[in-house]
Design an enzyme around this catalytic site. Structure first.
Site, mmCIF file in Angstrom:
data_model
loop_
_atom_site.group_PDB
_atom_site.id
_atom_site.type_symbol
_atom_site.label_atom_id
_atom_site.label_comp_id
_atom_site.label_asym_id
_atom_site.label_seq_id
_atom_site.Cartn_x
_atom_site.Cartn_y
_atom_site.Cartn_z
ATOM 1 N N SER A 1 5.252 0.504 -1.738
ATOM 2 C CA SER A 1 6.101 0.880 -0.729
ATOM 3 C C SER A 1 7.076 -0.280 -0.302
ATOM 4 O O SER A 1 6.646 -1.442 -0.191
ATOM 5 C CB SER A 1 5.353 1.289 0.630
ATOM 6 O OG SER A 1 4.586 2.124 0.276
ATOM 7 N N HIS B 1 8.982 6.434 -1.573
ATOM 8 C CA HIS B 1 8.614 6.431 -2.860
ATOM 9 C C HIS B 1 9.598 7.108 -3.789
ATOM 10 O O HIS B 1 9.757 8.271 -3.745
ATOM 11 C CB HIS B 1 7.366 6.949 -3.014
ATOM 12 C CG HIS B 1 6.351 6.152 -2.497
ATOM 13 N ND1 HIS B 1 5.839 4.864 -3.110
ATOM 14 C CD2 HIS B 1 5.601 5.955 -1.180
ATOM 15 C CE1 HIS B 1 4.737 4.310 -2.489
ATOM 16 N NE2 HIS B 1 4.719 4.915 -1.393
ATOM 17 N N HIS C 1 -0.417 8.827 -5.366
ATOM 18 C CA HIS C 1 -1.453 8.287 -4.644
ATOM 19 C C HIS C 1 -2.411 9.480 -4.484
ATOM 20 O O HIS C 1 -2.109 10.935 -4.511
ATOM 21 C CB HIS C 1 -0.858 8.120 -3.068
ATOM 22 C CG HIS C 1 0.010 7.098 -2.801
ATOM 23 N ND1 HIS C 1 1.498 7.379 -3.203
ATOM 24 C CD2 HIS C 1 -0.013 5.693 -2.531
ATOM 25 C CE1 HIS C 1 2.232 6.094 -2.918
ATOM 26 N NE2 HIS C 1 1.251 5.033 -2.827
ATOM 27 N N TYR D 1 -3.893 10.628 -1.930
ATOM 28 C CA TYR D 1 -3.699 11.607 -0.639
ATOM 29 C C TYR D 1 -2.445 12.741 -0.881
ATOM 30 O O TYR D 1 -2.265 13.661 -0.140
ATOM 31 C CB TYR D 1 -3.346 10.910 0.536
ATOM 32 C CG TYR D 1 -2.139 9.860 0.554
ATOM 33 C CD1 TYR D 1 -0.955 10.609 0.493
ATOM 34 C CD2 TYR D 1 -2.351 8.507 0.127
ATOM 35 C CE1 TYR D 1 0.535 9.717 0.416
ATOM 36 C CE2 TYR D 1 -1.056 7.805 0.428
ATOM 37 C CZ TYR D 1 0.135 8.354 0.207
ATOM 38 O OH TYR D 1 1.314 7.450 0.165
ATOM 39 N N GLU D 2 -1.803 12.433 -2.014
ATOM 40 C CA GLU D 2 -0.758 13.446 -2.402
ATOM 41 C C GLU D 2 -1.164 14.593 -2.915
ATOM 42 O O GLU D 2 -0.784 15.779 -3.064
ATOM 43 C CB GLU D 2 0.319 12.861 -3.116
ATOM 44 C CG GLU D 2 1.205 11.634 -2.541
ATOM 45 C CD GLU D 2 2.061 10.852 -3.691
ATOM 46 O OE1 GLU D 2 3.141 11.532 -3.989
ATOM 47 O OE2 GLU D 2 1.878 9.864 -4.042
ATOM 48 N N ALA E 1 1.885 -1.867 -0.432
ATOM 49 C CA ALA E 1 1.804 -2.263 1.054
ATOM 50 C C ALA E 1 0.495 -2.279 1.666
ATOM 51 O O ALA E 1 -0.205 -1.278 1.125
ATOM 52 C CB ALA E 1 2.928 -1.441 1.868
ATOM 53 N N MET F 1 -3.812 2.308 0.082
ATOM 54 C CA MET F 1 -4.054 3.382 -0.406
ATOM 55 C C MET F 1 -3.670 3.656 -1.907
ATOM 56 O O MET F 1 -3.348 4.742 -2.372
ATOM 57 C CB MET F 1 -3.266 4.856 0.282
ATOM 58 C CG MET F 1 -3.582 4.444 1.887
ATOM 59 S SD MET F 1 -2.547 5.734 2.763
ATOM 60 C CE MET F 1 -2.704 5.202 4.275
ATOM 61 N N SER F 2 -3.669 2.467 -2.583
ATOM 62 C CA SER F 2 -3.265 2.617 -3.982
ATOM 63 C C SER F 2 -3.791 1.719 -4.965
ATOM 64 O O SER F 2 -4.895 1.139 -4.607
ATOM 65 C CB SER F 2 -1.736 2.686 -4.050
ATOM 66 O OG SER F 2 -1.358 1.378 -3.710
ATOM 67 N N ASN G 1 1.373 -4.767 8.192
ATOM 68 C CA ASN G 1 1.005 -4.604 9.493
ATOM 69 C C ASN G 1 -0.360 -5.364 9.488
ATOM 70 O O ASN G 1 -1.148 -5.451 8.634
ATOM 71 C CB ASN G 1 0.886 -3.092 9.734
ATOM 72 C CG ASN G 1 0.031 -2.368 8.860
ATOM 73 O OD1 ASN G 1 0.354 -1.974 7.808
ATOM 74 N ND2 ASN G 1 -0.965 -1.731 9.332
ATOM 75 N N HIS H 1 3.994 4.747 9.067
ATOM 76 C CA HIS H 1 4.607 4.430 7.612
ATOM 77 C C HIS H 1 6.090 3.727 7.651
ATOM 78 O O HIS H 1 6.393 2.904 6.791
ATOM 79 C CB HIS H 1 4.669 5.774 7.014
ATOM 80 C CG HIS H 1 5.186 5.758 5.430
ATOM 81 N ND1 HIS H 1 4.539 5.064 4.678
ATOM 82 C CD2 HIS H 1 6.190 6.316 4.791
ATOM 83 C CE1 HIS H 1 5.061 5.075 3.356
ATOM 84 N NE2 HIS H 1 6.357 5.911 3.785
HETATM 85 O O1 LIG Z 1 2.212 2.672 -2.619
HETATM 86 P P1 LIG Z 1 1.442 1.690 -1.441
HETATM 87 O O2 LIG Z 1 0.306 1.463 -1.733
HETATM 88 O O3 LIG Z 1 2.588 0.577 -1.398
HETATM 89 O O4 LIG Z 1 1.773 2.588 -0.323
HETATM 90 C C1 LIG Z 1 1.073 2.180 1.111
HETATM 91 C C2 LIG Z 1 0.049 3.258 1.317
HETATM 92 C C3 LIG Z 1 0.663 4.549 1.802
HETATM 93 O O5 LIG Z 1 1.323 5.101 0.543
HETATM 94 C C4 LIG Z 1 1.466 3.783 2.394
HETATM 95 C C5 LIG Z 1 1.353 3.999 3.852
HETATM 96 O O6 LIG Z 1 2.280 3.598 4.905
HETATM 97 O O7 LIG Z 1 1.976 2.595 2.161
HETATM 98 N N1 LIG Z 2 -4.721 2.006 4.544
HETATM 99 C C1 LIG Z 2 -3.772 1.531 4.835
HETATM 100 N N2 LIG Z 2 -2.881 1.503 4.034
HETATM 101 C C2 LIG Z 2 -1.594 0.836 4.516
HETATM 102 N N3 LIG Z 2 -0.421 0.520 3.880
HETATM 103 C C3 LIG Z 2 0.227 -0.067 4.862
HETATM 104 N N4 LIG Z 2 -0.453 -0.386 5.923
HETATM 105 C C4 LIG Z 2 -1.687 0.116 5.619
HETATM 106 C C5 LIG Z 2 -2.897 0.067 6.363
HETATM 107 O O1 LIG Z 2 -2.980 -0.216 7.685
HETATM 108 N N5 LIG Z 2 -3.883 1.007 6.009
#
Ligand SMILES: O=P(O)(O)O[C@@H]1C[C@H](O)[C@@H](CO)O1
Ligand SMILES: Nc1nc2[nH]cnc2c(=O)[nH]1
Length: 360
Positions: free
Chosen positions: A99, A134, A156, A158-159, A186, A289-290, A313, A327
């Site tokens: 991200s 993305h 991801h 969750y998609e 991220a 989440m990845s 964050n 997000h």
């Molecule tokens: O693909 P990443 O892991 O960078 O994305 C993170 C996880 C979620 O897709 C999203 C949450 O804001 O950021």
């Molecule tokens: N699960 C999770 N994924 C993130 N991606 C960016 N920030 C976060 C977070 O605080 N929690």
């Protein structure tokens, strides 16, 4: 012989056969696909974008299948060959942009020179991203002097895609010839010493999805990719991590660079306070989440792996707090840090390539 269709700088063509991208002259693409590469032309050879339809020139053998729980070796091989037939460069380094790094403009993929990109929807059997921020294209090109292939946008859990499908592009990278993977993401920072905008080099992970019985390697195992029961305790390559720390020193960003443990959760909901407290108690420094499904898949097939998180964050641990992760702040922080991360990756890629060539 298959016909290869490419466009450059707003121009589309049917020219070129079997193998190497051809450039075109003329105006307008008329194919509904962005072929401007962020509006930038960054080298003498303008960026090329594949505009073919995914299955038109694709003839998988009868052994190929993409069924409910796996993708055969033969199918991955056919997808890799599809790409190899259409680009001339042979990258050893694969990059997955997380991200913020994979936005529509100014992203890492835009820094590649002599690039050829494939919108995901033009690649046979590739999933397509559904998440704002993305993009979805696979870009071949040179980062500095180093040939790379770069996923601008990832998949991801969750998609709604199963993990094996989220990670399938990593196997495609393997069969294209990639030996080293660099993944970024991220993440929310749990470690009290981390600030928003910091970088965390991942030294290890906690695969919470795996604890819940979900792993990208579930389903039939093909030994041509790797063993049924792969070791994963040395997943994040120590020499590459050392190189990354060296890069951070050279760039003068040691103060914002850490090394820590990443945990993956399924998402898309962010964590509760109790969940964050639990993760912190387990020794997790950042949560996202990845990445984990990609690194497991990469290690399984013998790709040397490196990953880092951008802390977008701070995780909320206090019931009195009114802060909520979202997000948009994730994307914003990614954009803010884009120049630093681009430089970080460019320098690291250069070191990896030099090391790779010297140890041949
Ligand atoms: O693909 P990443 O892991 O960078 O994305 C993170 C996880 C979620 O897709 C999203 C949450 O804001 O950021
Ligand atoms: N699960 C999770 N994924 C993130 N991606 C960016 N920030 C976060 C977070 O605080 N929690």
């Amino acid at each position: 012989m298959s016909t290869v269709r490419f466009a450059t700088n707003g121009n589309a063509t049917n020219g070129g056969t079997n193998g190497v991208a051809k450039e075109a002259k003329g105006n307008g693409n008329g194919n509904g696909i962005d072929i401007t590469n962020g509006g930038k032309l960054n080298n003498a050879n303008p960026p090329k974008v594949y505009i073919g339809s995914p299955h038109k020139d694709f003839n998988p053998s009868s052994n190929d299948s993409l069924d409910g729980n796996h993708c055969t070796y033969e199918l991955v091989q056919s997808v890799a060959q599809f790409l190899l037939d259409r680009v001339s460069i042979r990258p050893k380094i694969g990059i997955i942009c997380g991200s913020g790094m994979d936005g529509t403009t100014g992203c890492l993929a835009d820094a590649l020179t002599n690039s050829t990109s494939f919108p995901y929807e033009t690649i046979p059997y590739f999933p397509t991203p559904t998440v704002p921020g993305h993009m979805g294209r696979l870009v071949f090109g040179y980062l500095g002097d180093v040939p790379v292939m770069c996923m601008q946008g990832r998949f991801h859990y969750y998609e709604g895609y199963p993990l094996w499908k989220c990670a399938m592009p990593v196997r495609v990278m393997k069969l294209v010839g990639v030996t080293h993977l660099l993944a970024s993401n991220a993440a929310g920072g749990l470690n009290d010493n981390y600030n928003v905008g910091d970088i965390m080099i991942i030294k290890d992970h906690i695969n919470l999805l795996g604890f819940a019985g979900n792993n990208p390697l579930m389903g039939p195992n093909d030994e041509r990719f790797g063993p049924r029961f792969p070791a994963i305790n040395r997943a994040y390559d120590a020499p590459v991590r050392r190189m990354a720390k060296q890069v951070a020193s050279e760039m003068g960003i040691n103060d914002i660079t850490h090394e820590g443990v990443y945990s993956v959760v399924g998402g898309p909901s962010f964590e509760t306070i109790a969940e964050i407290r639990m993760l912190a108690a387990l020794g997790v420094d950042a949560v996202g989440m990845s990445t984990v499904h990609e690194v497991i898949t990469a290690r399984h097939c013998g790709i040397t792996s490196f990953a880092f998180s951008l802390i977008t964050n701070k995780s909320v641990t206090d019931y009195e707090s009114y802060e909520e992760p979202n997000h948009e702040e994730v994307i914003d922080m990614g954009k803010q840090r884009e120049p630093v991360l681009k430089e970080f990756i460019t320098r690291l890629v250069k070191k990896i390539e030099a090391d790779r060539l010297s140890s041949k």
